[in-house]
Design a protein around this motif. Structure first.
Motif, short mmCIF file in Angstrom:
data_model
loop_
_atom_site.label_atom_id
_atom_site.label_comp_id
_atom_site.label_asym_id
_atom_site.label_seq_id
_atom_site.Cartn_x
_atom_site.Cartn_y
_atom_site.Cartn_z
N ARG A 64 30.48 -14.96 5.47
CA ARG A 64 31.21 -14.00 4.64
C ARG A 64 32.39 -14.66 3.94
O ARG A 64 32.61 -14.45 2.75
N ALA A 65 33.14 -15.50 4.67
CA ALA A 65 34.29 -16.18 4.07
C ALA A 65 33.84 -17.15 2.98
O ALA A 65 34.49 -17.26 1.92
N ASP A 68 32.78 -15.08 -0.01
CA ASP A 68 33.98 -14.52 -0.64
C ASP A 68 34.67 -15.56 -1.51
O ASP A 68 35.10 -15.26 -2.63
N GLU A 71 32.65 -16.15 -4.68
CA GLU A 71 32.77 -14.99 -5.58
C GLU A 71 34.14 -14.95 -6.24
O GLU A 71 34.26 -14.68 -7.44
N ARG A 72 35.19 -15.23 -5.49
CA ARG A 72 36.55 -15.21 -6.06
C ARG A 72 36.73 -16.31 -7.09
O ARG A 72 37.36 -16.10 -8.13
N THR A 91 25.18 -14.68 -4.96
CA THR A 91 25.94 -14.39 -3.74
C THR A 91 25.61 -13.00 -3.21
O THR A 91 25.52 -12.81 -2.00
N HIS A 92 25.36 -12.05 -4.10
CA HIS A 92 24.94 -10.71 -3.65
C HIS A 92 23.57 -10.79 -2.98
O HIS A 92 23.34 -10.12 -1.96
N THR A 95 24.06 -12.18 0.48
CA THR A 95 24.67 -11.18 1.36
C THR A 95 23.61 -10.21 1.88
O THR A 95 23.59 -9.88 3.07
#
Length: 173
Positions: A64-65, A68, A71-72, A91-92, A95
């Motif tokens: 998850r990190a 994230d 994505e950021r 990335t989606h 996930t």
């Protein structure tokens, strides 16, 4: 004429369990291999060398990190949509695929006494309004096996697609 003897129940259970464990191993291999592609995205999006991106990737200790961060970086101001949007789509996708991997990695296994099917016992606490729930059990039947095989196939496709994008964007390899 020879009398055919039935295989012992323990052998049948062992075969089912072996099939499950081999498949979960394949799922883990595919997941780890595909998740590691985030290294190239981190390097490309942050303008660093791959070695630096490896350190960043390994310092972040959860999927998850890592997602994230990618994505950021993709969403940073000034990032062109033709770079941002396909990265976010991937990335989606990862996930969504991570949920079944998590299910089979964060559990212990046992056997259903009636059916002989392996079962997963989730090793998480579910907090409710007024109580907690421990050890959700799910049977690993043929449908569950097919679901794992489908996720492995989807991970393989995602891996190829992400490699294609990394190459297309000219990110460090």
């Amino acid at each position: 004429m020879m009398k055919r003897t039935a295989r012992p129940l323990s052998e049948t259970l062992e075969n089912r369990f072996d099939r499950l464990i081999l498949l979960v191993g394949k799922l883990n291999y595919m997941w780890t291999n595909t998740e590691s592609l985030l290294i190239h995205m981190i390097a490309g999006l942050s303008g660093t060398q791959k070695d630096v991106a490896v350190i960043i990737f390994l310092t972040l200790n959860t999927t998850r990190a890592r997602i994230d961060l990618v994505e950021r970086l993709a969403k940073m101001e000034g990032r062109p949509a033709e770079i941002r949007d396909p990265i976010l789509a991937h990335t989606h996708r990862l996930t969504k695929l991570s949920s079944i991997r998590n299910k089979f990695n964060h559990c212990i296994y046992s056997f259903d006494a009636d059916s002989g099917n392996p079962k997963t016992i989730l090793m998480r606490i579910a907090d409710r309004k007024t109580d907690i729930k421990l050890g959700r059990e799910d049977t690993v039947d043929e449908q569950a096996i097919q679901e794992i095989e489908n996720i492995v196939s989807q991970l393989s496709a995602a891996n190829r697609d992400i490699w294609r994008l990394i190459t297309q964007l000219g990110f460090p390899v």
